[in-house]
Design a protein around this motif. Structure first.
Motif, PDB file in Angstrom:
ATOM      1  N   ASP A 548       4.106 -51.221  26.184  1.00  0.00           N
ATOM      2  CA  ASP A 548       5.371 -50.642  26.617  1.00  0.00           C
ATOM      3  C   ASP A 548       5.104 -49.235  27.148  1.00  0.00           C
ATOM      4  N   PHE A 549       5.834 -48.849  28.204  1.00  0.00           N
ATOM      5  CA  PHE A 549       5.699 -47.480  28.711  1.00  0.00           C
ATOM      6  C   PHE A 549       7.061 -46.810  28.728  1.00  0.00           C
ATOM      7  N   GLU A 550       7.035 -45.507  28.581  1.00  0.00           N
ATOM      8  CA  GLU A 550       8.251 -44.704  28.601  1.00  0.00           C
ATOM      9  C   GLU A 550       7.953 -43.430  29.367  1.00  0.00           C
ATOM     10  N   ILE A 551       8.764 -43.102  30.361  1.00  0.00           N
ATOM     11  CA  ILE A 551       8.597 -41.884  31.149  1.00  0.00           C
ATOM     12  C   ILE A 551       9.721 -40.922  30.783  1.00  0.00           C
ATOM     13  N   ASN A 552       9.357 -39.713  30.367  1.00  0.00           N
ATOM     14  CA  ASN A 552      10.312 -38.734  29.855  1.00  0.00           C
ATOM     15  C   ASN A 552      10.186 -37.399  30.579  1.00  0.00           C
ATOM     16  N   VAL A 553      11.218 -36.577  30.421  1.00  0.00           N
ATOM     17  CA  VAL A 553      11.189 -35.196  30.899  1.00  0.00           C
ATOM     18  C   VAL A 553      11.397 -34.266  29.706  1.00  0.00           C
ATOM     19  N   TYR A 554      10.494 -33.295  29.533  1.00  0.00           N
ATOM     20  CA  TYR A 554      10.586 -32.319  28.459  1.00  0.00           C
ATOM     21  C   TYR A 554      10.759 -30.925  29.058  1.00  0.00           C
ATOM     22  N   ASN A 556      10.100 -26.613  28.502  1.00  0.00           N
ATOM     23  CA  ASN A 556       8.883 -25.854  28.212  1.00  0.00           C
ATOM     24  C   ASN A 556       8.588 -25.770  26.716  1.00  0.00           C
ATOM     25  N   ASN A 557       9.575 -26.071  25.871  1.00  0.00           N
ATOM     26  CA  ASN A 557       9.369 -26.090  24.418  1.00  0.00           C
ATOM     27  C   ASN A 557       9.144 -27.500  23.899  1.00  0.00           C
ATOM     28  N   HIS A 558       8.895 -28.419  24.817  1.00  0.00           N
ATOM     29  CA  HIS A 558       8.635 -29.823  24.518  1.00  0.00           C
ATOM     30  C   HIS A 558       9.839 -30.509  23.867  1.00  0.00           C
ATOM     31  N   ASN A 559      11.037 -30.071  24.233  1.00  0.00           N
ATOM     32  CA  ASN A 559      12.253 -30.768  23.831  1.00  0.00           C
ATOM     33  C   ASN A 559      12.682 -31.696  24.950  1.00  0.00           C
ATOM     34  N   LEU A 560      13.094 -32.910  24.596  1.00  0.00           N
ATOM     35  CA  LEU A 560      13.580 -33.839  25.602  1.00  0.00           C
ATOM     36  C   LEU A 560      14.777 -33.243  26.328  1.00  0.00           C
ATOM     37  N   VAL A 561      14.788 -33.392  27.644  1.00  0.00           N
ATOM     38  CA  VAL A 561      15.889 -32.878  28.449  1.00  0.00           C
ATOM     39  C   VAL A 561      17.045 -33.866  28.343  1.00  0.00           C
ATOM     40  N   GLY A 562      18.167 -33.411  27.848  1.00  0.00           N
ATOM     41  CA  GLY A 562      19.298 -34.289  27.577  1.00  0.00           C
ATOM     42  C   GLY A 562      19.862 -34.920  28.833  1.00  0.00           C
ATOM     43  N   GLY A 563      20.282 -36.162  28.683  1.00  0.00           N
ATOM     44  CA  GLY A 563      20.990 -36.833  29.756  1.00  0.00           C
ATOM     45  C   GLY A 563      20.117 -37.568  30.743  1.00  0.00           C
ATOM     46  N   HIS A 586      13.045 -40.189  40.246  1.00  0.00           N
ATOM     47  CA  HIS A 586      13.850 -39.503  39.237  1.00  0.00           C
ATOM     48  C   HIS A 586      14.854 -38.612  39.971  1.00  0.00           C
ATOM     49  N   PRO A 587      16.139 -38.864  39.853  1.00  0.00           N
ATOM     50  CA  PRO A 587      17.115 -37.954  40.481  1.00  0.00           C
ATOM     51  C   PRO A 587      17.164 -36.624  39.738  1.00  0.00           C
ATOM     52  N   THR A 588      17.124 -35.524  40.460  1.00  0.00           N
ATOM     53  CA  THR A 588      17.249 -34.212  39.824  1.00  0.00           C
ATOM     54  C   THR A 588      18.714 -33.938  39.499  1.00  0.00           C
ATOM     55  N   GLN A 589      18.921 -33.043  38.566  1.00  0.00           N
ATOM     56  CA  GLN A 589      20.262 -32.786  38.060  1.00  0.00           C
ATOM     57  C   GLN A 589      20.773 -31.415  38.534  1.00  0.00           C
ATOM     58  N   PHE A 590      22.023 -31.367  38.958  1.00  0.00           N
ATOM     59  CA  PHE A 590      22.595 -30.111  39.416  1.00  0.00           C
ATOM     60  C   PHE A 590      22.672 -29.081  38.296  1.00  0.00           C
ATOM     61  N   GLY A 591      22.824 -29.527  37.059  1.00  0.00           N
ATOM     62  CA  GLY A 591      23.025 -28.600  35.960  1.00  0.00           C
ATOM     63  C   GLY A 591      21.752 -28.085  35.324  1.00  0.00           C
ATOM     64  N   MET A 592      20.592 -28.569  35.750  1.00  0.00           N
ATOM     65  CA  MET A 592      19.336 -28.140  35.130  1.00  0.00           C
ATOM     66  C   MET A 592      19.035 -26.691  35.488  1.00  0.00           C
ATOM     67  N   GLN A 593      18.447 -25.990  34.543  1.00  0.00           N
ATOM     68  CA  GLN A 593      18.058 -24.605  34.757  1.00  0.00           C
ATOM     69  C   GLN A 593      16.743 -24.542  35.529  1.00  0.00           C
ATOM     70  N   ARG A 594      16.550 -23.455  36.258  1.00  0.00           N
ATOM     71  CA  ARG A 594      15.258 -23.222  36.862  1.00  0.00           C
ATOM     72  C   ARG A 594      14.194 -23.060  35.779  1.00  0.00           C
ATOM     73  N   GLY A 595      12.953 -23.430  36.074  1.00  0.00           N
ATOM     74  CA  GLY A 595      11.882 -23.265  35.106  1.00  0.00           C
ATOM     75  C   GLY A 595      10.905 -24.428  35.130  1.00  0.00           C
ATOM     76  N   VAL A 596      10.038 -24.438  34.135  1.00  0.00           N
ATOM     77  CA  VAL A 596       8.983 -25.435  34.060  1.00  0.00           C
ATOM     78  C   VAL A 596       9.441 -26.603  33.198  1.00  0.00           C
ATOM     79  N   TYR A 597       9.251 -27.811  33.719  1.00  0.00           N
ATOM     80  CA  TYR A 597       9.532 -29.034  32.975  1.00  0.00           C
ATOM     81  C   TYR A 597       8.273 -29.900  32.989  1.00  0.00           C
ATOM     82  N   PHE A 598       8.151 -30.753  31.990  1.00  0.00           N
ATOM     83  CA  PHE A 598       7.003 -31.642  31.892  1.00  0.00           C
ATOM     84  C   PHE A 598       7.476 -33.085  32.023  1.00  0.00           C
ATOM     85  N   ILE A 599       6.896 -33.803  32.975  1.00  0.00           N
ATOM     86  CA  ILE A 599       7.182 -35.224  33.124  1.00  0.00           C
ATOM     87  C   ILE A 599       5.997 -35.978  32.530  1.00  0.00           C
ATOM     88  N   SER A 600       6.287 -36.896  31.618  1.00  0.00           N
ATOM     89  CA  SER A 600       5.225 -37.539  30.852  1.00  0.00           C
ATOM     90  C   SER A 600       5.338 -39.050  30.924  1.00  0.00           C
TER      91      SER A 600
END
Length: 623
Positions: A548-554, A556-563, A586-600
């Motif tokens: 099984d595979f799962e692709i996530n977005v975290y 910079n503190n390695h918290n899952l990005v909600g929604g 992956h559609p980007t979200q209008f409400g996301m803050q600028r900064g570094v995210y990790f796609i895993s």
């Protein structure tokens, strides 16, 4: 979204990047990018000069008699191969003379001293604007991520391995390279003596076989008038090697070979060296692929980007006789030469790994074939790949290609850069004249070319040799081939060879299990647009698995990005040795803050985690 619908090559995309953790110092970043252009259609050679390999039985007395009868001069090129550079009257038909000499019992063969090219050519300066990748650029070492170097460093960093870097020399004072130099412990610096008896004087860090040759066509065609050598391959403004100020290594601000560019290759060696050797964990610039390997510096390319067979042969001979484990050759010729081939064969027979660039002549997808020396079986031929795991448009391909590695991407017809590979750099006299920086100033610059892909793989060879010291070159070559991620049709193919070189697989970190790899497609992400990540799953076990595979977005503190997490899930069945590839939107979200995210990507088998991989994405244009 199941992988079964994504077999085949990954999509080619316009702009890419990778982890945004690189810091830039107060030293200037050069706002210049290096497009790749094919070499000239008609190869040239020096005038009135041949490379002659004499028969093994020919001794010093025979050589003296030969030169007296022919009214020639000879300079030793390789004692082991009984090879000399022989100078004739400059107006003589040198190819006809070569044919006549072949009939002599004293001569094994004779051939012209062909002129080759460093495998990139600079363009006009372009200034940096963070976050835009198809016209202006961010200085990031994205090339380290498609090959999974970070995971490879868990096992090796190149400690104890010496790489001979045959190029335009490099800036010894660059803060990313100053501590990385190989030291000839038996040589006393600057005393004008050959202390260690190896035939060269003051060769503390290597040799300069270009010397006073500035790259003028008269110097190329008549090297006997200008071509000299010294023991200082540093790119520097002033030194004690006797050529005055500025030293020829820094250029002279003039387009000496009339190709439209002045001093185009002065920083070539500094850039290719940074890709392999740049210091890790110094809060500066970016790390090299093998940051604890040492650089044996051998200058064989002049400031205009041209190299003679003879200077490269001398450099290979030096590397072979003075303890190099690996040789990197970010240069090439469209013609085969027996003298250069035999020099590579001797190095290979003495256990030296040779990594060479495939060439940049694949304009319009039509390759001139893999360049020499990369095409020979004694070398590992490296083409340029993209972060979409495809062949770069300019990269030469054909039967001799072994693997690809990140080298940047350029649309040759338009000159538009899709991917820029950043590395260490030093300013030339032409740069000073253009107001970029004082000559000799260290910094960073971006570029593209198989010149950059080759030192990536030379660094991987050093990582492998740290783990397996003393193994034969074929063991290294086959390990790099077999551990590459197969990105084209199943098995070897002429466009990507055995696939994209990979550090984690090379160093055995996926052996006997299933591993996942994820890489970025595009970092320019306005709100509401779709981002694509490229995923590869490899079964390095000898039995089939269902995972099984799962692709996530975290964040910079390695918290899952909600929604929006997980972005995608699925189950795949993968046969022993199989490679599955996919592209995930992956559609980007209008409400996301600028900064570094990790796609895993996370892999699970029987509900147990078995592998993880990620990359950083710097969202700078979301609001």
């Amino acid at each position: 979204m199941l992988f079964s619908s994504f077999h085949g090559a990954l999509p080619l995309v316009l702009t890419v990047t990778a982890l945004g953790t690189t810091a830039i110092s107060a030293n200037p970043i050069r706002p210049t990018l290096y497009p790749v252009l094919p070499w000239e259609d008609v190869p040239i050679h020096t005038r009135g000069e041949l490379i002659v390999r004499f028969a093994d039985h020919v001794d010093i007395h025979d050589l003296a008699a030969f030169h007296a009868s022919m009214e020639t001069r000879g300079r030793l090129l390789s004692e082991a191969l009984n090879m000399q550079r022989v100078a004739f009257d400059p107006d003589i038909d040198i190819e006809r003379v070569a044919e006549r000499l072949m009939a002599s019992p004293l001569v094994e063969y004779a051939e012209p001293n062909w002129v080759g090219h460093a495998l990139h050519v600079p363009n006009d300066p372009m200034y940096i604007e963070t976050g835009k990748w198809n016209d202006t650029f961010v200085a990031e070492a994205f090339h380290l991520f498609p090959i999974d170097t970070e995971r490879g460093w868990d096992s090796a960093t190149g400690e104890g391995v010496v790489i001979a870097h045959i190029d335009t020399g490099l800036d010894f004072d660059h803060p990313e390279l100053v501590g990385q130099l190989w030291v000839n412990e038996d040589e006393i610096p600057d005393n004008g003596q050959d202390d260690d008896g190896n035939g060269e004087r003051d060769d503390v860090h290597g040799m300069d076989y270009v010397g006073n040759n500035k790259g003028k066509m008269i110097e190329i065609l008549f090297p006997w008038l200008y071509d000299t050598k010294d023991g200082n391959p540093d790119v520097h403004e002033a030194g004690n090697d006797g050529w005055g100020v500025p030293d020829p290594s820094i250029g002279n601000g003039t387009d000496d070979n009339l190709d439209g560019y002045a001093d185009i290759a002065v920083s070539h060696g500094t850039m290719t060296a940074g890709i392999t050797f740049a210091v890790m964990d110094d809060a500066l610039g970016m790390p090299g692929v093998a940051p604890n390997a040492k650089i044996m510096v051998l200058r064989a390319i002049n400031p205009e980007g041209l190299a003679l067979f003879a200077d490269v042969i001398a450099s290979i001979d030096y590397a072979t006789d003075n303890g190099a484990d690996v040789i990197n050759l970010s240069l090439g010729w469209p013609v085969e030469g027996r003298s250069l081939r035999e020099s590579c064969e001797r190095a290979y027979a003495n256990g030296v790994v040779i990594v060479a660039a495939s060439g940049n002549a694949a304009s319009g997808g039509v390759s001139g074939g893999v360049a020499y020396p990369a095409a020979w079986p004694t070398t590992l031929a490296v083409g340029a790949g993209t972060t979409s795991f495809t062949r770069a448009e300019y990269s030469d391909f054909g039967p001799g290609l072994d693997v690809i590695a990140p080298g940047g991407e350029v649309v040759l017809d338009s000159g538009v850069f899709k991917e820029i590979l950043w590395s260490t750099w030093v300013a030339s006299m032409a740069d000073e004249n253009d107001g970029i920086a004082e000559m000799g100033t260290p910094g960073w610059a971006g570029g593209a070319g198989t010149s950059f892909a080759s030192p990536v793989v030379a660094g991987l060879a050093a990582l492998f040799l740290e783990q397996h010291p003393g193994v034969a070159p074929d063991v290294v070559y086959n390990s790099i081939r077999q551990s590459a991620i197969d990105v084209g049709p199943n098995g070897w193919d002429e466009e990507t060879g055995y696939g994209m070189a990979n550090a984690r697989r090379l160093l055995g970190q996926t052996q006997g299990r299933v591993a996942g790899f994820i890489s970025p497609d595009d970092q320019k992400m306005p709100p509401g647009q779709t981002y694509i990540s490229n995923v590869v799953i490899v079964n390095d076990d000898d039995v089939a698995h269902t995972v099984d595979f799962e692709i996530n977005v975290y964040d910079n503190n390695h918290n899952l990005v909600g929604g929006i997490s997980p972005i995608d899930t699925g189950t795949v069945s993968i046969d022993a040795g199989e490679v599955l590839r996919g592209a995930f939107p992956h559609p980007t979200q209008f409400g996301m803050q600028r900064g570094v995210y990790f796609i895993s990507i996370e892999l699970f088998e029987n509900a147990q985690p078995i592998d993880y991989d990620d990359f950083a994405l710097n969202f700078t244009n979301l609001q």
